[in-house]
Design a protein around this motif. Structure first.
Motif, PDB file in Angstrom:
ATOM      1  N   PRO A  66     -36.771 -80.638  51.385  1.00  0.00           N
ATOM      2  CA  PRO A  66     -35.770 -80.447  52.440  1.00  0.00           C
ATOM      3  C   PRO A  66     -36.375 -80.472  53.834  1.00  0.00           C
ATOM      4  O   PRO A  66     -35.739 -80.949  54.784  1.00  0.00           O
ATOM      5  N   ASP A  67     -37.615 -79.972  53.980  1.00  0.00           N
ATOM      6  CA  ASP A  67     -38.248 -79.962  55.299  1.00  0.00           C
ATOM      7  C   ASP A  67     -38.488 -81.383  55.800  1.00  0.00           C
ATOM      8  O   ASP A  67     -38.297 -81.673  56.994  1.00  0.00           O
ATOM      9  N   VAL A  68     -38.919 -82.257  54.899  1.00  0.00           N
ATOM     10  CA  VAL A  68     -39.135 -83.652  55.288  1.00  0.00           C
ATOM     11  C   VAL A  68     -37.815 -84.310  55.661  1.00  0.00           C
ATOM     12  O   VAL A  68     -37.715 -85.035  56.667  1.00  0.00           O
ATOM     13  N   LEU A  69     -36.779 -84.061  54.879  1.00  0.00           N
ATOM     14  CA  LEU A  69     -35.474 -84.637  55.184  1.00  0.00           C
ATOM     15  C   LEU A  69     -34.953 -84.133  56.528  1.00  0.00           C
ATOM     16  O   LEU A  69     -34.362 -84.895  57.310  1.00  0.00           O
ATOM     17  N   ASP A  70     -35.172 -82.847  56.813  1.00  0.00           N
ATOM     18  CA  ASP A  70     -34.751 -82.305  58.102  1.00  0.00           C
ATOM     19  C   ASP A  70     -35.529 -82.953  59.248  1.00  0.00           C
ATOM     20  O   ASP A  70     -34.963 -83.228  60.317  1.00  0.00           O
ATOM     21  N   ALA A  71     -36.810 -83.199  59.026  1.00  0.00           N
ATOM     22  CA  ALA A  71     -37.615 -83.843  60.062  1.00  0.00           C
ATOM     23  C   ALA A  71     -37.135 -85.264  60.323  1.00  0.00           C
ATOM     24  O   ALA A  71     -37.039 -85.710  61.473  1.00  0.00           O
ATOM     25  N   VAL A  72     -36.823 -85.987  59.259  1.00  0.00           N
ATOM     26  CA  VAL A  72     -36.293 -87.342  59.406  1.00  0.00           C
ATOM     27  C   VAL A  72     -34.926 -87.304  60.091  1.00  0.00           C
ATOM     28  O   VAL A  72     -34.619 -88.122  60.957  1.00  0.00           O
ATOM     29  N   ALA A  73     -34.099 -86.326  59.714  1.00  0.00           N
ATOM     30  CA  ALA A  73     -32.779 -86.191  60.325  1.00  0.00           C
ATOM     31  C   ALA A  73     -32.895 -85.937  61.825  1.00  0.00           C
ATOM     32  O   ALA A  73     -32.130 -86.510  62.630  1.00  0.00           O
ATOM     33  N   ARG A  74     -33.839 -85.087  62.227  1.00  0.00           N
ATOM     34  CA  ARG A  74     -34.029 -84.832  63.669  1.00  0.00           C
ATOM     35  C   ARG A  74     -34.494 -86.091  64.379  1.00  0.00           C
ATOM     36  O   ARG A  74     -34.033 -86.411  65.484  1.00  0.00           O
ATOM     37  N   ALA A  75     -35.420 -86.811  63.763  1.00  0.00           N
ATOM     38  CA  ALA A  75     -35.917 -88.038  64.387  1.00  0.00           C
ATOM     39  C   ALA A  75     -34.816 -89.079  64.544  1.00  0.00           C
ATOM     40  O   ALA A  75     -34.775 -89.815  65.529  1.00  0.00           O
ATOM     41  N   LEU A  76     -33.921 -89.119  63.574  1.00  0.00           N
ATOM     42  CA  LEU A  76     -32.818 -90.081  63.620  1.00  0.00           C
ATOM     43  C   LEU A  76     -31.629 -89.566  64.422  1.00  0.00           C
ATOM     44  O   LEU A  76     -30.637 -90.284  64.577  1.00  0.00           O
ATOM     45  N   GLN A  77     -31.728 -88.318  64.913  1.00  0.00           N
ATOM     46  CA  GLN A  77     -30.661 -87.694  65.704  1.00  0.00           C
ATOM     47  C   GLN A  77     -29.343 -87.659  64.929  1.00  0.00           C
ATOM     48  O   GLN A  77     -28.283 -87.990  65.458  1.00  0.00           O
ATOM     49  N   LEU A  78     -29.422 -87.256  63.674  1.00  0.00           N
ATOM     50  CA  LEU A  78     -28.233 -87.169  62.836  1.00  0.00           C
ATOM     51  C   LEU A  78     -27.413 -85.945  63.205  1.00  0.00           C
ATOM     52  O   LEU A  78     -27.970 -84.897  63.553  1.00  0.00           O
ATOM     53  N   ASP A  79     -26.102 -86.068  63.116  1.00  0.00           N
ATOM     54  CA  ASP A  79     -25.256 -84.900  63.310  1.00  0.00           C
ATOM     55  C   ASP A  79     -25.167 -84.122  61.991  1.00  0.00           C
ATOM     56  O   ASP A  79     -25.791 -84.503  60.988  1.00  0.00           O
ATOM     57  N   ALA A  80     -24.388 -83.034  61.987  1.00  0.00           N
ATOM     58  CA  ALA A  80     -24.358 -82.152  60.808  1.00  0.00           C
ATOM     59  C   ALA A  80     -23.841 -82.880  59.575  1.00  0.00           C
ATOM     60  O   ALA A  80     -24.375 -82.696  58.470  1.00  0.00           O
ATOM     61  N   ASP A  81     -22.801 -83.704  59.733  1.00  0.00           N
ATOM     62  CA  ASP A  81     -22.250 -84.426  58.584  1.00  0.00           C
ATOM     63  C   ASP A  81     -23.247 -85.445  58.045  1.00  0.00           C
ATOM     64  O   ASP A  81     -23.412 -85.589  56.827  1.00  0.00           O
ATOM     65  N   GLU A  82     -23.906 -86.161  58.936  1.00  0.00           N
ATOM     66  CA  GLU A  82     -24.896 -87.157  58.511  1.00  0.00           C
ATOM     67  C   GLU A  82     -26.092 -86.490  57.839  1.00  0.00           C
ATOM     68  O   GLU A  82     -26.642 -87.010  56.865  1.00  0.00           O
ATOM     69  N   ARG A  83     -26.501 -85.330  58.362  1.00  0.00           N
ATOM     70  CA  ARG A  83     -27.630 -84.609  57.775  1.00  0.00           C
ATOM     71  C   ARG A  83     -27.303 -84.185  56.335  1.00  0.00           C
ATOM     72  O   ARG A  83     -28.122 -84.356  55.429  1.00  0.00           O
ATOM     73  N   MET A  84     -26.086 -83.679  56.133  1.00  0.00           N
ATOM     74  CA  MET A  84     -25.690 -83.283  54.780  1.00  0.00           C
ATOM     75  C   MET A  84     -25.638 -84.501  53.866  1.00  0.00           C
ATOM     76  O   MET A  84     -26.051 -84.438  52.699  1.00  0.00           O
ATOM     77  N   TYR A  85     -25.139 -85.608  54.376  1.00  0.00           N
ATOM     78  CA  TYR A  85     -25.068 -86.845  53.601  1.00  0.00           C
ATOM     79  C   TYR A  85     -26.463 -87.281  53.161  1.00  0.00           C
ATOM     80  O   TYR A  85     -26.679 -87.656  52.007  1.00  0.00           O
ATOM     81  N   LEU A  86     -27.438 -87.211  54.090  1.00  0.00           N
ATOM     82  CA  LEU A  86     -28.815 -87.578  53.769  1.00  0.00           C
ATOM     83  C   LEU A  86     -29.375 -86.682  52.667  1.00  0.00           C
ATOM     84  O   LEU A  86     -29.968 -87.167  51.695  1.00  0.00           O
ATOM     85  N   HIS A  87     -29.181 -85.390  52.784  1.00  0.00           N
ATOM     86  CA  HIS A  87     -29.696 -84.460  51.772  1.00  0.00           C
ATOM     87  C   HIS A  87     -29.047 -84.721  50.415  1.00  0.00           C
ATOM     88  O   HIS A  87     -29.721 -84.686  49.374  1.00  0.00           O
ATOM     89  N   ASN A  88     -27.754 -84.984  50.408  1.00  0.00           N
ATOM     90  CA  ASN A  88     -27.061 -85.216  49.133  1.00  0.00           C
ATOM     91  C   ASN A  88     -27.554 -86.485  48.447  1.00  0.00           C
ATOM     92  O   ASN A  88     -27.747 -86.510  47.224  1.00  0.00           O
TER      93      ASN A  88
END
Length: 290
Positions: A66-88
């Motif tokens: 999850p930490d790596v996914l969160d780091a990628v999400a921050r780099a990609l500037q994902l919003d909350a919905d996109e971040r959840m989509y990535l994790h799922n």
């Protein structure tokens, strides 16, 4: 749907929308063959190796933290919905897929829907299936009881029913929101065969859907304003709010309303008059259909 391919395409489209200046990335220079950040630039922003990010974007990484996914999400500037989509999407697929039970609207939700007799309201489930509605929603959006149960689906209505282009003056916006909502659902249930079948059918039948699905935009609409063009009362703009069922996160009640005393309130009263019982039949009001 292929979970790894969906993850790969999502990451590519999110990376393509960023520029080094916007993302605060180090520009490695040279001619860019594709728009957006390069993989090495994104990897540097996320604090992972280029090889690891490449495997992640190609759908080959396993057990991503999850930490790596969160780091990628921050780099990609994902919003909350996109971040959840990535994790799922990055979660390992279940080894055994249990058949999903058909969704059923419980008595409390039905009771709440009946109490909203003065405003259009309906209940939507997985895959944007329309599960229940009140009379004003039926009159405003579609004659749900006349549709076969399999066709009571918001995505089907928007992309396969030509009447939807007359109903929604901002049809393009409604279409984008519908696909983004369906993408959100796909992230929650990437292994749903019925969803995969629906996406395949809509992709073959509608080039508009195919184009919007390929954009990989993800959004769960919770509130906003929607314009309708009704054949009898004309154009009407309503505020809406989405309320999730307390015992089923995949079931949402959509409620449309208007500010008290506004012209739109009068329009809703005109709409309600279309379902008022005829004189002499007050003892037998029409029942709400589910």
């Amino acid at each position: 749907m292929d979970r790894a391919r969906q993850l790969s395409e999502f990451l590519k489209t999110r990376r393509a929308r960023l520029r080094p200046d916007d993302a605060g990335a180090v520009d490695f220079g040279g001619r860019r063959r594709v728009p957006g950040l390069r993989r090495e630039e994104l990897a540097l922003l996320a604090g992972v190796s280029v090889d690891y990010y490449t495997r992640l974007e190609q759908g080959r990484a396993r057990n991503v933290s999850p930490d790596v996914l969160d780091a990628v999400a921050r780099a990609l500037q994902l919003d909350a919905d996109e971040r959840m989509y990535l994790h799922n999407l990055a979660k390992p697929a279940a080894s055994r897929k249990r058949p999903r039970r058909p969704q059923q609207v419980g008595p409390e939700m039905r009771q709440a829907l009946e109490a909203l007799a003065g405003v259009p309201a309906y209940i939507i489930g997985r895959r944007l299936d329309i599960l229940a509605w009140n009379d004003l929603a039926r009159l405003l959006i579609s004659d749900f009881p006349a549709l076969p149960a399999a066709e009571r689906n918001m995505a089907r209505l928007v992309f396969l029913d030509e009447a939807s282009r007359d109903l929604y003056p901002d049809w393009e916006t409604k279409a984008r929101d519908t696909v983004a909502n369906l993408r959100y659902d796909a992230g929650r249930h990437p292994d749903d065969p019925q969803l995969a079948s629906l996406v395949g059918e809509l992709s073959l039948a509608s080039s508009d859907f195919q184009h919007l699905w390929a954009a990989h935009n993800v959004h769960a609409k919770t509130r906003g304003r929607k314009r309708f063009r009704h054949p009898q009362i004309g154009e009407i703009a309503l505020d809406y709010v989405a309320m999730r069922a307390p015992d089923d996160p995949d079931m949402t009640m959509m409620i449309y309303s208007a500010p008290t005393g506004s012209d739109t309130t009068a329009d809703l009263q005109l709409l309600a008059a279309l379902i008022a019982p005829a004189p002499g039949s007050a003892d037998h009001p029409a029942e709400t259909t589910f």
